[in-house]
Design an enzyme around this catalytic site. Sequence first.
Site, PDB file in Angstrom:
ATOM      1  CG  ASP A 203      -2.608  -3.815   4.875  1.00  0.00           C
ATOM      2  OD1 ASP A 203      -1.975  -2.867   5.041  1.00  0.00           O
ATOM      3  OD2 ASP A 203      -4.506  -3.543   4.402  1.00  0.00           O
ATOM      4  CD  GLU A 204      -6.031  -5.818   2.044  1.00  0.00           C
ATOM      5  OE1 GLU A 204      -6.547  -6.322   1.111  1.00  0.00           O
ATOM      6  OE2 GLU A 204      -5.597  -4.817   1.249  1.00  0.00           O
ATOM      7  CB  VAL A 205       2.462  -7.049   1.662  1.00  0.00           C
ATOM      8  CG1 VAL A 205       4.094  -7.269   0.647  1.00  0.00           C
ATOM      9  CG2 VAL A 205       2.846  -6.358   2.596  1.00  0.00           C
TER      10      VAL A 205
ATOM     11  CD  GLU B 253      -2.467  -8.989   6.312  1.00  0.00           C
ATOM     12  OE1 GLU B 253      -2.254  -8.259   7.355  1.00  0.00           O
ATOM     13  OE2 GLU B 253      -2.715  -8.857   4.968  1.00  0.00           O
TER      14      GLU B 253
ATOM     15  CG  HIS C 243      -2.431  -1.025   1.396  1.00  0.00           C
ATOM     16  ND1 HIS C 243      -3.012  -0.136   0.524  1.00  0.00           N
ATOM     17  CD2 HIS C 243      -2.023  -1.595   1.592  1.00  0.00           C
ATOM     18  CE1 HIS C 243      -4.121  -1.656   0.348  1.00  0.00           C
ATOM     19  NE2 HIS C 243      -3.517  -2.737   1.171  1.00  0.00           N
TER      20      HIS C 243
END
Lengths: 678, 678
Positions: free
Chosen positions: B312-314, B364, B253
């Site tokens: 998050d959300e890598v 995460e 992000h």
Amino acid sequence: MRSREFFCILFIALAFRYCATAQSQTPLNLMPMPASVQQTAGQLPIDQTFSVEITGNHDASLDAAVQRFTKQLSAQTGIPFRPKAGAPAILTIHADHGREAVQKLGEDESYELTITSSGAKINAPTALGVLRGLATFAQLAQITPAGFSVPAVTIKDQPRFPWRGMLIDVSRHFIPLDVLKRNLDGMAAVKMNVLHWHLSDDQGFRAESKKLPKLTGMGSDGLFYTQEEIREVIAYAHDRGIRVVPEFDMPGHSRSWVIGYPDLASGPGPFTLEQGDPILDPTRESTYKFLETFIAEMARLFPDAYFHIGGDEVDGKQWDANPKIQEFIRSHGMKNNQDLQAYFNQKLEKIVAKNHKTMVGWDEILHPDLPKTIVVQSWRGQESLAKAAQQGYRGLLSYGYYLDLMWPASRHYAIDPMSGAAANLTAEQKALIVGGESCQWAEWVTPENVDSHIWPRNAVVAERFWSPQDITDVNSMYTRMRAVSLELESLGLTHNSARERMLQRMAGTGDDTPLRMLADVVEPVKDYNRWDDSKGPIDFHAPLTRLIDAANPESDVAREFSDQVQQFIHSGYQDRVAEAKIRHWLTLWRDNDARLHALLQQSSLLQEDVPLSQNLAMVASAGLQALDYLDKGQPEPELWKAQQIAVIEVAKKPIAGLLLQVTAPLEQLVQAAGTQSR
Amino acid sequence: MRSREFFCILFIALAFRYCATAQSQTPLNLMPMPASVQQTAGQLPIDQTFSVEITGNHDASLDAAVQRFTKQLSAQTGIPFRPKAGAPAILTIHADHGREAVQKLGEDESYELTITSSGAKINAPTALGVLRGLATFAQLAQITPAGFSVPAVTIKDQPRFPWRGMLIDVSRHFIPLDVLKRNLDGMAAVKMNVLHWHLSDDQGFRAESKKLPKLTGMGSDGLFYTQEEIREVIAYAHDRGIRVVPEFDMPGHSRSWVIGYPDLASGPGPFTLEQGDPILDPTRESTYKFLETFIAEMARLFPDAYFHIGGDEVDGKQWDANPKIQEFIRSHGMKNNQDLQAYFNQKLEKIVAKNHKTMVGWDEILHPDLPKTIVVQSWRGQESLAKAAQQGYRGLLSYGYYLDLMWPASRHYAIDPMSGAAANLTAEQKALIVGGESCQWAEWVTPENVDSHIWPRNAVVAERFWSPQDITDVNSMYTRMRAVSLELESLGLTHNSARERMLQRMAGTGDDTPLRMLADVVEPVKDYNRWDDSKGPIDFHAPLTRLIDAANPESDVAREFSDQVQQFIHSGYQDRVAEAKIRHWLTLWRDNDARLHALLQQSSLLQEDVPLSQNLAMVASAGLQALDYLDKGQPEPELWKAQQIAVIEVAKKPIAGLLLQVTAPLEQLVQAAGTQSR
């Protein structure tokens, strides 16, 4: 030859106006209506590519104006503008000249606005004209099936009067800075150009004097504007093309002055903000010393060339009661208190003039001994103005524009500064009538509801001062007033939203829908009928949270209802669409009391309105029965009619200061039902 | 003996709760509901004499809090307070201690509020508790037949969780300072105590760094907070008992980071705010040098002890595609990208710790190599939290509290941080779950409509975090949510008023009443169903001015309608009051399309809603027919039922992103009509 020229010009002008009307595709929601509008085919889209370029005279103030305008248009349309780099501007602005550092009376406000389907231009002699053109552009933006756009037009516009003001009384109830500012935004939107700031009165002195700190220190409840705040308001107004004329009312309306400085008073104290009727003592030299100090300081603080000294409603009781003052009158060869006030005004005028200001005052200051430079503001009527003009004095009309009297917009709209006695003046004398001002006296307003007492009605007064005299169509006015009302609300004024909040307060956590239905058809009593002398003086610190405080001065629903009733009657009771609408309303009103009754009982703020809601149900029932008789063409009993009329008569009486505004058309219906069946 | 003691305490506690419920005269509109409320007889009037006195610990911040409270109460009631000189205060405040200069996690927020008919007292160990007590007092004020008052109560209150936050994403759409501030006011009113400020994401870097100016200079569209503004927000929040935890999301992000600093990226540029999916490169030492500079600066700017690094959300695509990074993974004995992120987090945590901050991150980041001091925020669910707690990590729940998913309040309300997998934890492990946060992700909000996406639903999340776990009654919640919604609007939030403005924009100068009727029964599609990948990435600069943007996430009218239908069905179709209400609504809806159709056609913003309005008319007709069959007990043709069900099925499909929220109860009615006649 000369008269032929004149008629040519007249015919061209008339033809122009006629064509403008004939060609118009969609009615333009402009208020004030420009001097000349020519509508052509096409539209200019307002989308994300919208951009503005300033080509002519350029300064920080114009930049700021363009930024404000762009922000407003973006908020209005909800479109975040992202102009394409390098693309030509959609709106081009050109001012030949900048503005005066201090805005002058009569400074050129004219502009031309040309819109085609590919772009728009505002040309104006001065940056002030550009401001007016931008205000017009903002009003033209509308939603269409194809997106937001402005219609193609050519507008050539200038004001009818150079002085178009609003008085805001901040003495009786203090109005905070942010409320003043949003009202200045509203004034600019309708091209008003003078804030007449009524800064002192019996109930409070609201402008800080550093030399005479007891004026606010003792003469207010702690609510006043610091000099820094005053400068802030003046700058804010200047940015919007609005002059700020301060008023310090004297020698009457001056209780707040003498609390800290009792030597100014004509009679013995002690005085408090709540009691005493002191007026200034014009016989003592010390009074003028005081005023020299005060006016010198205020003249520096307020840059405008005009300085308002009030001068209205001087109650001579204290002068009568003071032997020294009576002796002074005699010894100076004066006949009465009026002469003494004229003496005071002459001395005052010299102080004002010494400080490079022109004096303005209310009707009562008119006196042949005063120089012709002064300006007379009339709360009494056009006759007063005509008299002044005949003597060579300039004048401003405020009679007929008192917003606190709760008149319908149409009544203010019908009053023209040049009508009545003023209509018979010579052209030269007419030129002395420089404009007018609406007045927002503050007996019954708080920061919460003041906007709704001013707007949208003030916009029609603004139109009266700006637009040609023959713009008088009331239906068009109401249509456009509705549009400008929405514009003003999107600018930050709260005349609509505050009512909702106030109604919800009364309703607690209950559903306020039925309360809104009642509020929609009532209006506060008119003129000064809210005053009840038997209850003693007004408590200016009491809450203003009743239904009368939340109700709009004019009920749109009642007006629309009445229009439908007129239409139905004029159709010989045949217009079924009108009848259906009337029935729809009447049914809602008849049933509303049942939904509302419990809520009214549960709220201390609403209990007084119980009979009002009952009356609405009763007169609505009467109306429905009248419709039934009309439909059936049945003869109805005489007794029935007499009963209904009696009910309506009762419902006409104000309750809790509120008038049920639908009684008159309902009476027409009942009378009609009676007539038809005879 | 110990277990006997335990049961005694339990019984007393239960009895207390029971009595509190049994004794209550009027339901109290408190949200969050306090830990213990005992209602007694009587009321304390709120009138012009209202005054507050601080008797205990005293500082400027507490003075300011009392002033804000008094101003709020005055605005709420419309009463200008004028306490009598010398009279004892109506409300007395006593705090044993002041507050920490930097608000601490777990700082005592408890208070006792005692109200009798003669006065009120707030006692608290700290000034922070006083803030909470004042918020409760403000919610107790109500209008009664005898004026405004607060009921006599004894409240002993403290929060269930010490961390009660809301995340506001200001990256995807920038949220200006004034909007943030009014939301902080709202948070304080419902006793939330953490603003989680999501300051960076792909679409914009919003916090000024003086050391690394290209972060905002190139990584934003020019909209960001200066350091001065950030300090202003922190001070504003602190005054209201709210901590500010900044989040800088990394290594994913992070597009906005690398536009100005492309060396940080794992893949080749060029990057713009609109395109590229870069993530930070954890293999280069220069990345950590950069972060050392950045975090040191931000750690000084944000005083809170916690520092959120996202995590998050890598999306590992760029790591996969970069041979040097893959080689780094192999040579360091790592198995995969997750290990690489853990490596990154360990180094990051050291930098954060060096700056005396505790690291917070999303699910995460959980990895056994990280110290037990870190806090894990879960967007995935209670299971994630339970797992972390079992390993000794503290956790925060955000799963279930995503306000952008457009869920009804009841659905958020039903989710408890201690339910699901967390319910089985040991007491010690449970203590590690320190609270939760609602999340306002900003894909579909502008400053204009963000309030309505947050409020009033956020208040029920606040209650979940503050109130005892067994406060779960949904009907009570909705009643109280309505009251708090009105309170929030009077505090300056615009969740109700902005909708009106947006609807009016769509309607142009037309009457928006029928549009409001349609808007009242629709809800935006849920979850991520507004995303339409086939149309490419979201344009974050597009206007958000459609009906879907104005519609409330949850339709109150649809819920009330459904409640009436359930009541009618459960009464065996005998409840005439419910039936009348249902008919009233259905008639309005059936007739609404005729009133609305022309308006929808005339507005580019509304044309897409034409079928929605038609569908409402059709399903309302079906409902009315179903009622007729039910009333008559007539057998109805099978064909009729099949047709109506087909119509309803069509109407269930979203149109212009909107769900017609009344279809389900209408289907019930049609089905019922079918069943009954068999």
